[in-house]
Design an enzyme around this catalytic site. Sequence first.
Site, PDB file in Angstrom:
ATOM      1  N   GLU A 198      36.005  38.363  42.974  1.00 60.04           N
ATOM      2  CA  GLU A 198      36.402  36.964  42.765  1.00 60.04           C
ATOM      3  C   GLU A 198      36.605  36.665  41.280  1.00 60.04           C
ATOM      4  O   GLU A 198      36.007  35.734  40.716  1.00 60.04           O
ATOM      5  CB  GLU A 198      35.376  36.011  43.380  1.00 60.04           C
ATOM      6  CG  GLU A 198      35.370  36.062  44.901  1.00 60.04           C
ATOM      7  CD  GLU A 198      34.558  34.972  45.567  1.00 60.04           C
ATOM      8  OE1 GLU A 198      33.727  34.342  44.893  1.00 60.04           O
ATOM      9  OE2 GLU A 198      34.759  34.735  46.771  1.00 60.04           O
ATOM     10  N   GLU A 386      36.043  39.362  52.477  1.00 60.14           N
ATOM     11  CA  GLU A 386      34.937  38.445  52.771  1.00 60.14           C
ATOM     12  C   GLU A 386      35.475  37.348  53.654  1.00 60.14           C
ATOM     13  O   GLU A 386      36.563  36.814  53.386  1.00 60.14           O
ATOM     14  CB  GLU A 386      34.377  37.785  51.500  1.00 60.14           C
ATOM     15  CG  GLU A 386      33.539  38.682  50.640  1.00 60.14           C
ATOM     16  CD  GLU A 386      32.912  37.942  49.455  1.00 60.14           C
ATOM     17  OE1 GLU A 386      32.643  36.733  49.563  1.00 60.14           O
ATOM     18  OE2 GLU A 386      32.688  38.595  48.425  1.00 60.14           O
TER      19      GLU A 386
HETATM   20  C1  BG6 Z   1      31.751  34.658  47.495  1.00 60.31           C
HETATM   21  C2  BG6 Z   1      31.000  35.759  46.837  1.00 60.31           C
HETATM   22  O1  BG6 Z   1      31.858  33.632  46.557  1.00 60.31           O
HETATM   23  O2  BG6 Z   1      31.227  33.989  48.570  1.00 60.31           O
HETATM   24  C3  BG6 Z   1      29.729  36.197  47.545  1.00 60.31           C
HETATM   25  O3  BG6 Z   1      31.794  36.874  46.540  1.00 60.31           O
HETATM   26  C4  BG6 Z   1      29.087  34.984  48.172  1.00 60.31           C
HETATM   27  O4  BG6 Z   1      28.909  36.838  46.604  1.00 60.31           O
HETATM   28  C5  BG6 Z   1      30.037  34.422  49.221  1.00 60.31           C
HETATM   29  O5  BG6 Z   1      27.835  35.237  48.731  1.00 60.31           O
HETATM   30  C6  BG6 Z   1      29.494  33.258  49.997  1.00 60.31           C
HETATM   31  O6  BG6 Z   1      29.000  32.279  49.144  1.00 60.31           O
HETATM   32  P1  BG6 Z   1      27.534  31.725  49.320  1.00 60.31           P
HETATM   33  O7  BG6 Z   1      27.345  30.772  48.213  1.00 60.31           O
HETATM   34  O8  BG6 Z   1      27.498  31.089  50.665  1.00 60.31           O
HETATM   35  O9  BG6 Z   1      26.633  32.908  49.255  1.00 60.31           O
END
Ligand code: BG6
Length: 488
Positions: A198, A386
């Site tokens: 990211e 993700e």
């Molecule tokens: C992304 C990141 O921003 O979203 C992860 O690459 C992160 O590291 C994921 O965990 C989800 O965000 P959060 O704040 O719910 O953990």
Amino acid sequence: MAHFSKDFLWGGAVAANQWEGGWNLDGRGPAMTDVTTGGTVNTPRLITYIDKDGNHGTLTRGQKLPEGAKYAVLPEYHYPNHDAVDGYHHYKEDIALFGEMGFKQFRMSISWSRLFPTGLEEEPVQAGVEFYRDMFKEMRKNNIEPLVTIWHFDTPLYLEEHCGGWLNRETIDHFVRFAKTCFTEYKGLVHNWLTFNEINNTIMFLSLRENSDEAYQNAYQHLHYQFVASAKAVQVGHAIDPTNQIGCMICGIARYPATCDPKDILANRHGWEQNIFYCGDVQCKGEYGTYAKRLWNEHGVKLDITEEDLEELKKGTVDMYTFSYYMSNLITTHKVSDMVGGNFSLGARNEYLQYSDWGWATDPIGLQYYLEMIYDRYHKPIMVVENGLGAYDTVEEDGSIHDPFRIDYYRVHIEAMDKALENGVDLIGYTTWGCIDVVSAGTGEMRKRYGFIYVDMDDEGKGSMARSRKDSFFWYKKVIASNGEDLA
Ligand code: BG6
């Protein structure tokens, strides 16, 4: 009939600092997350320090350490990333569970400070090198291809505190030495890599914290050094093993204009440029977009960019585009009364969408929209690395965990990917976020859970770390076995 290819890379993803724990074991040095407390949906995580007179203090992200102060672990706080969910000691068990689900690919990251505790060392810590080697061997035993993120929000704290972090050009060389070690040590075990997780976060969430020209100057400079570091790492990775496939990784939030007011249409377009295309264009096309000058001028930004840097960017373009996708946002120049709350969400509420308990909009059409737009822009293979729903889970008396809401979320997003495939997008893989529960990056909570696998650990650091299968575990297993055909 679904459109996933027979070698489609189904799997899941975690990051070292959120899964591994073992923060001070076997020679590992600290990273910023190790001096960061837990927060909640409405209260920020705090970064802790001791000032020059020995007083304890806290900062929020983006704030500067007072003169003479040092980052410190303080006894009155709990630091969720210290132990995280102890992947450091559970990786064999976790990888076996991923194997049981039929994962083709597991995305994880290498903790920079586990290999180079301060970031300045010339040689890596051998225990750290062997830890990851063993993990990759374990994945291979389970027929799982590693997808390795080299940097996932974890610059060694020493580099941040004493060397200026990513505002210092020398950090490029330290990063490239780290990346080269990874490519060399794991040659033959790993073929798929991502340079920076990211990368666009630096600019995307800036306006939530502050809006000064200095903040923009620093953000764009930080990004430029990371672009050069990424481009150099790509070249090194290809030289060490020409079969390496190396990608960028962009935080992919789809954005729409909230009204048909031309001002909103333009603001939305400019938002795509600043927050999404700015990084993707440099990493995929090897040069800054035409709009970059406008973005810099808006904040009087003057960057340290050399001719040699521009050459490196051209030579070090990535092989694939990867991104995270959780939600979409609405952009407007109008005053809105109904703003979306929650961490990382921006803008006005979209009345057509449902929001999670953390204020994130579930929008599978946004995923299809994003995939089609990005593929058309770069014509490179794409992975969604993700995607998922952070939600509360309840453990029943018999130990079972029923998470139909998570299954519903995944179903509609897999359907959206299928549509994009049908429409010609070269989508080659999908790794859901937090395939096993991990510490939330945004809030530091454990209760914001994404996993198919539940981990017995709470926000105060209490729990046995035992793993158990949620209903979604069995569902995803079926999805993979049927290659995306059976989503029932
Ligand atoms: C992304 C990141 O921003 O979203 C992860 O690459 C992160 O590291 C994921 O965990 C989800 O965000 P959060 O704040 O719910 O953990």
